[in-house]
Design a protein around this motif. Sequence first.
Motif, PDB file in Angstrom:
ATOM      1  N   SER A 194      -3.817  11.400   3.197  1.00  0.00           N
ATOM      2  CA  SER A 194      -3.354  10.142   2.602  1.00  0.00           C
ATOM      3  C   SER A 194      -3.275   9.029   3.639  1.00  0.00           C
TER       4      SER A 194
ATOM      5  N   ARG B 214      -5.750  -0.750   3.917  1.00  0.00           N
ATOM      6  CA  ARG B 214      -5.174  -1.853   4.681  1.00  0.00           C
ATOM      7  C   ARG B 214      -6.227  -2.633   5.473  1.00  0.00           C
TER       8      ARG B 214
ATOM      9  N   ALA C 238       0.856  -1.188   0.000  1.00  0.00           N
ATOM     10  CA  ALA C 238       0.000   0.000   0.000  1.00  0.00           C
ATOM     11  C   ALA C 238       0.885   1.228   0.000  1.00  0.00           C
ATOM     12  N   TYR C 239       0.476   2.244  -0.722  1.00  0.00           N
ATOM     13  CA  TYR C 239       1.237   3.491  -0.730  1.00  0.00           C
ATOM     14  C   TYR C 239       1.330   4.040   0.687  1.00  0.00           C
ATOM     15  N   ASP C 240       2.488   4.537   1.021  1.00  0.00           N
ATOM     16  CA  ASP C 240       2.805   4.931   2.390  1.00  0.00           C
ATOM     17  C   ASP C 240       2.188   6.288   2.730  1.00  0.00           C
ATOM     18  N   GLY C 241       0.890   6.305   2.937  1.00  0.00           N
ATOM     19  CA  GLY C 241       0.193   7.557   3.194  1.00  0.00           C
ATOM     20  C   GLY C 241       0.571   8.229   4.491  1.00  0.00           C
ATOM     21  N   ASP C 242       0.901   7.435   5.520  1.00  0.00           N
ATOM     22  CA  ASP C 242       1.188   8.039   6.818  1.00  0.00           C
ATOM     23  C   ASP C 242       2.663   8.337   7.041  1.00  0.00           C
TER      24      ASP C 242
ATOM     25  N   GLY D  72      -3.753   7.439  -2.434  1.00  0.00           N
ATOM     26  CA  GLY D  72      -3.418   6.122  -1.914  1.00  0.00           C
ATOM     27  C   GLY D  72      -3.606   5.104  -3.006  1.00  0.00           C
TER      28      GLY D  72
ATOM     29  N   ASP E  30       4.533  -1.242   3.182  1.00  0.00           N
ATOM     30  CA  ASP E  30       4.497   0.070   2.541  1.00  0.00           C
ATOM     31  C   ASP E  30       5.230   0.040   1.210  1.00  0.00           C
TER      32      ASP E  30
ATOM     33  N   LEU F 277      -2.827   0.543  -4.169  1.00  0.00           N
ATOM     34  CA  LEU F 277      -2.293  -0.788  -3.926  1.00  0.00           C
ATOM     35  C   LEU F 277      -1.416  -1.217  -5.086  1.00  0.00           C
TER      36      LEU F 277
ATOM     37  N   GLU G   2      -4.716   5.188   3.325  1.00  0.00           N
ATOM     38  CA  GLU G   2      -3.922   3.982   3.558  1.00  0.00           C
ATOM     39  C   GLU G   2      -4.579   3.097   4.618  1.00  0.00           C
ATOM     40  N   ARG G   3      -5.073   3.711   5.686  1.00  0.00           N
ATOM     41  CA  ARG G   3      -5.705   2.926   6.746  1.00  0.00           C
ATOM     42  C   ARG G   3      -6.894   2.137   6.218  1.00  0.00           C
TER      43      ARG G   3
END
Length: 513
Positions: free
Chosen positions: A226, A234, A211-215, A266, A246, A268, A230-231
Amino acid sequence: MRSRITAAVGAAALAVSAFVPGATASAAPSAPAPPATAVAAPNIPLANVKAHLAQLQSIASSNGGNRAHGRPGFRASIDYVKGKLDAAGYQTSVQSFSYNGATGYNLIADWPGGDTNNTLMTGAHLDSVNAGPGINDNGSGSAGNLEIALAIARESYKPKRHLRFGWWGAEELGLIGSSHYVDTLAAAERSKIKSYLNFDMIGSPNPGYFAYDGDGSSGSGGPAGSAEIERVLRAYFTSINVPVEDTAFDGRSDYGPFIEYGIAAGGLFTGAEGRKTAAQAQKWGGQANVAYDRCYHASCDTSSNINDTALDRNDQAIANAIWTLGGSGDPDPEPGETIYSDDLETDKSWAVNPDGTDTATAGKFERGASQATSYSGTSLQLAAAGGSNALVTGASAGTDAGTNDLDGGKTSAQSAPIALPADAKTLSFAWNFAHLNNSGTDDYFRVRVVGPNGSTTVLDQGGSAANRSGAWQTQTANISAYAGQSIRILVEAADGGTGSLVEAGLDNVKITK
């Protein structure tokens, strides 16, 4: 998905509508948290997604083995996806651009309804490289997004947020299509896109789950909002006990142009040319020290280059995110229930002379307490159809019937924007049009519905050399073609020839399901 080397070359070569590193990133507010009310996403049939992939494979096979920018296979791919969306009730448009001497295309599809000032957009690039048909890269993301869009239509999903989908061209040459789309949007329109979800290579044969590292937990987070995306992405994998790692926001796919404008994003990814580690093989299965996609950018990226389990899991995760982030709308009104009304008693921001072309010197449209006038037994201006006020050509009676009637040409008034829900069907209103026998065919009274892509005349009354006594009448019109859009109601009247005694009015506007 473009390679990092290709990305650098493509970005440097682009002269117009480019993705420019360092561009201002303050235009879009952060994405809101998911609405508290949400409905569960439906099952996304893997067989349907695979059927779309089979069609993309067939298109490539019939067009030189690829679906690349500037090649007939890409345009055929656009036409296939558009045909499915049109049949499902989406509002689609094809945006063209030029790159490397060839015409490219983006396909944009809007699901009617939802708050257009709070748009959730989902995208995938539809082009392949020249070397092969691009079934994993990126038929997988394109087919998954298409089937989810069709599921939205099947389920009659009515989210609080407006939903938009994009299928991008020339991604493999440096994010050309998505950059063109984002860069050429008016700033006001771009700011309405609050979240962008991107899906590129979601069925790799030796898959990872990324998943793209939004946090920013791995050091490269996205714009504000973002982390929430992501949350949510996931969450589905957590529910099926599949661990997720990530992947960086490094501008490698079509989210790049969006995050440059500060739009929360965000997505995948199941891996490209990188190799799966032993630790990853331990938790995900598959082969260690082997590429996630051995056919990345190669002729063997065909229908057999897909891991069905990964594709199915990612499709469900995407659907879960859209249903969660989109939120559920208010309960449907009952058939015939009023969803908009204006009795003209209060000011709802009608604009007189909205386009600056009116020529009338007297009797211009105004919202006011209409006073009745008549001449030799012919009723001209009427009192409001209900209550005190109406939209009329000069509300005051004056010293005689001709004092405040319409003179000198055209007068017009336009309503404020009216956001129609997806099930809007009928417009109704009270109207009157009156004139004496000094009128002619240059005089008229018209009512139009004005949408984002054109207008429809729903009332057209012409003058004549006869006395016409005014009387309130009710007009109805089917406006279901505008459902889900923002419309305005435009009223026009004219004393267009030699001076005539002309009056017109509108009252009790209503829109129902």
